[in-house]
Design a protein around this motif. Structure first.
Motif, short mmCIF file in Angstrom:
data_model
loop_
_atom_site.label_atom_id
_atom_site.label_comp_id
_atom_site.label_asym_id
_atom_site.label_seq_id
_atom_site.Cartn_x
_atom_site.Cartn_y
_atom_site.Cartn_z
N ILE A 118 55.08 30.28 43.92
CA ILE A 118 55.71 31.07 42.86
C ILE A 118 56.86 31.86 43.47
N LEU A 155 45.32 32.20 50.52
CA LEU A 155 44.58 31.93 49.29
C LEU A 155 43.07 31.95 49.55
N THR A 187 51.70 30.51 47.36
CA THR A 187 51.44 30.42 45.91
C THR A 187 52.33 29.43 45.19
N GLY A 194 55.10 37.81 40.24
CA GLY A 194 54.24 36.74 39.75
C GLY A 194 53.36 36.17 40.84
N GLY A 195 53.95 36.00 42.04
CA GLY A 195 53.14 35.51 43.16
C GLY A 195 52.04 36.47 43.54
N ARG A 230 50.71 38.77 41.62
CA ARG A 230 49.73 38.85 40.53
C ARG A 230 48.79 37.63 40.54
N SER A 231 49.26 36.51 41.06
CA SER A 231 48.37 35.35 41.16
C SER A 231 47.25 35.62 42.16
N ALA A 256 44.78 38.06 40.47
CA ALA A 256 43.96 37.29 39.53
C ALA A 256 42.80 36.61 40.23
N ARG A 257 42.93 36.40 41.54
CA ARG A 257 41.84 35.82 42.33
C ARG A 257 40.85 36.89 42.82
#
Length: 313
Positions: A195, A172, A193, A200-201, A203-204, A207-208
């Motif tokens: 997730i 992260l 994550t 979804g994980g 894409r998180s 998104a960062r």
């Protein structure tokens, strides 16, 4: 030039046994030992395929002497920072009957702040000649949380894209610091994550700010996830062999293409999956089989469909 940084290098030892039985004594031939750690493996693979590389890492203790000698004998250009702590060891035990591998990884010793500063200085000196920076592998316990962001930020300030292969909170931190590409496996993605859904994980992380997530699925291939698309690459049939270093070979493929200015996710996914598969056919990490073009021709690359039985994770 591909510049790799291995924050927690290891002297990799590999033994092969007919069958690994818990609690029993085993006879084996003399094992192999070589300089390793994920970033070193990336540099080895890229170098073997004709790419210009420079491997930056630390080295210390008796294992460090063996590590440095092997890396030099392999012809991989390197800059090694002497540290007080001994270079850790990684032990891989290959079960010939099952075709699987059991790995024991020492955690490593955290360098002192002046030693980290010297490693950063080596990276700064090398960045003007680099087309891509790869930071790969675990961080030793107690490593400063600012290490990854500092390395990534320094490269970005120099206009050099960064590929990161790590796990836990560091994944992260890498995304938040501006890594262009990250390459977790499915378990590492969930751990970092929280997730469970792989897309979804991933894409998180986009998104960062991450441009591309290469998600290793082991025998089920690899996903390439961007903010706008998800692709899945897999072989038409599973391979038996030693998976140690397969992910590193995938990172090497990505680094070679990035160094050549290629950013197309489908091209990167295809080459990374082929090189990962080719690594499974080799006895030691840091190598890929010359058969990788044939493996690449066998790949099935499609938009990811989570409802398809063969693609379920």
């Amino acid at each position: 030039m591909i510049l790799t940084v291995t924050p927690n290098p290891a002297l990799d030892r590999t033994w092969r046994v007919d069958r690994l039985t818990h609690g029993e004594t085993h006879r084996t031939d003399a094992g192999a030992a070589r300089a390793g750690g994920k970033g070193v493996n990336v540099a080895r693979v890229a170098h073997s395929q004709g790419a210009s590389v420079l491997a930056v890492s630390t080295v210390g203790g008796r294992t460090g002497v063996e590590f440095a000698a092997d890396l030099g004998a392999g012809g991989v250009p390197n800059r090694l920072v002497p540290v007080a702590g001994a270079t850790r060891q990684s032990v891989a035990i290959v079960d010939e009957s099952r075709g699987d591998t059991t790995i024991l990884n020492e955690r490593g010793v955290n360098p002192a702040d002046p030693e980290w500063a010297e490693l950063l200085g080596e990276v700064v000196d090398a960045l003007p000649g680099a087309q891509v920076l790869v930071i790969s592998g675990s961080l030793p316990p107690g490593a400063p949380p600012t290490l990854l962001p500092l390395l990534i930020g320094t490269a970005r300030d120099a206009g050099v894209p960064v590929i990161v292969d790590t796990s836990g909170p560091a994944l992260l931190h890498a995304a938040d610091a501006g890594a262009s590409v990250v390459k977790p496996n499915a378990a590492e993605l969930v751990e970092a994550t929280g997730i469970s859904d792989p897309v979804g994980g991933a894409r998180s992380l986009t998104a960062r700010g991450v441009e591309l997530v290469l998600l290793s699925l082991g025998a089920r291939g690899m996903l390439a996830v961007t903010a706008s698309e998800v692709l899945h690459a897999r072989l038409d049939a599973p391979l038996a062999g030693n998976p140690t270093g397969a992910g590193d070979a995938g990172v090497a493929a990505c680094a070679v293409l990035y160094a050549d200015g290629i950013r197309d996710p489908a091209m990167i996914l295809t080459r990374a999956t082929a090189w990962s598969a080719a690594a499974v056919l080799m006895p030691l990490a840091g190598e890929i089989s010359d058969e990788w073009p044939a493996l690449e021709s066998r790949l099935i690359v499609t938009p990811y469909d989570p409802t398809a039985r063969e693609e379920r994770l």
